[in-house]
Design an enzyme around this catalytic site. Structure first.
Site, PDB file in Angstrom:
ATOM      1  N   CYS A  79      -1.534  -5.782  -9.279  1.00  0.00           N
ATOM      2  CA  CYS A  79      -2.767  -4.981  -9.274  1.00  0.00           C
ATOM      3  C   CYS A  79      -3.381  -4.954 -10.685  1.00  0.00           C
ATOM      4  CB  CYS A  79      -2.490  -3.587  -8.718  1.00  0.00           C
ATOM      5  SG  CYS A  79      -4.002  -2.686  -8.257  1.00  0.00           S
ATOM      6  N   HIS A 183      -0.626  -4.835  -3.499  1.00  0.00           N
ATOM      7  CA  HIS A 183       0.623  -4.156  -3.836  1.00  0.00           C
ATOM      8  C   HIS A 183       1.741  -4.678  -2.937  1.00  0.00           C
ATOM      9  CE1 HIS A 183      -0.784  -1.023  -6.635  1.00  0.00           C
ATOM     10  NE2 HIS A 183      -1.915  -1.101  -5.956  1.00  0.00           N
ATOM     11  N   GLU A 185       4.830  -3.996  -3.014  1.00  0.00           N
ATOM     12  CA  GLU A 185       5.775  -2.923  -2.696  1.00  0.00           C
ATOM     13  C   GLU A 185       5.275  -2.022  -1.570  1.00  0.00           C
ATOM     14  OE1 GLU A 185       2.963  -0.946  -5.569  1.00  0.00           O
ATOM     15  OE2 GLU A 185       3.732  -2.969  -5.199  1.00  0.00           O
TER      16      GLU A 185
END
EC number: 4.3.2.10
Length: 201
Positions: A79, A183, A185
């Site tokens: 990001c 992202h 994650e």
């Protein structure tokens, strides 16, 4: 061991937890000296570009990250971390970036799409990729951003994504430098596979 750079910019603990879930050792530190011996470094980030680059300068990460790449280490930006790798950004003024990838960070302009982009969107793969090994083209990932990377060299673009009337660069992969605008994650199994691929490459 994966080193996660802590410069006060957001999502690093969730990134660490994702590596933990995968069984991949990862450490979080604000001390660049502790990068020594770690071939894999992650530069996460959520927040403002200008404040982030100031923090990297203050903590000594700016030079340390460049040296890490020069010595053949792998660097992965997530990001804001991806955006920081470019030459400059127009976010709230004009700011110098790390300059690891030639190009600029620009603001989305759109009359049809609501900015920032928040939510799931698909990627279009542009090259044979280490990061996306084992991941199908057009897979979906989770994005949260108002600015996008515009690299000068098309050869550095690993994937693009359609938003606000343009195919913007959503992933970079070149000479040991890896980066994604989304992202991983927060992107379910596909995102975890991206993290695994980086750690194992």
């Amino acid at each position: 061991m994966v080193f996660i750079a802590d410069y006060g910019a957001g999502n690093l603990r969730s990134v660490q937890k994702a590596f933990d879930y995968l069984g991949i050792p990862a450490t979080v530190s604000s001390d660049p000296a502790k990068m020594a011996g770690c071939r894999k470094v992650v530069l996460p980030g959520v927040g403002a570009f200008g404040q982030a680059i100031e923090a990297l300068d203050r903590l000594g990460f700016t030079d340390a990250l460049s040296e890490h790449v020069d010595k053949g280490g792998h660097l992965f930006g997530i990001c804001l971390g991806m955006q920081l790798m470019l030459s400059d950004s127009e976010e709230m003024g004009s700011h110098r970036g790390l300059g690891l990838i030639p190009g600029s960070v620009r603001h989305f302009q759109s009359d049809s799409d609501k900015i920032p982009q928040i939510g799931w969107n698909s990627i279009d793969l542009k090259q044979e990729s280490v990061l996306f090994r084992g991941i199908a083209d057009h897979s979906f990932f989770y994005f949260v951003h108002s600015y996008y990377c515009d690299p000068l060299e098309a050869s550095s673009i690993a994937s693009t994504t359609w938003f606000a009337g343009k195919n913007f660069c959503s992933a970079i992969e070149k000479n040991g430098i890896f980066a994604v605008q989304f992202h991983p994650e927060k992107s379910s199994e596909a995102g975890l596979q991206v993290l695994r691929n980086f750690a194992e490459c």
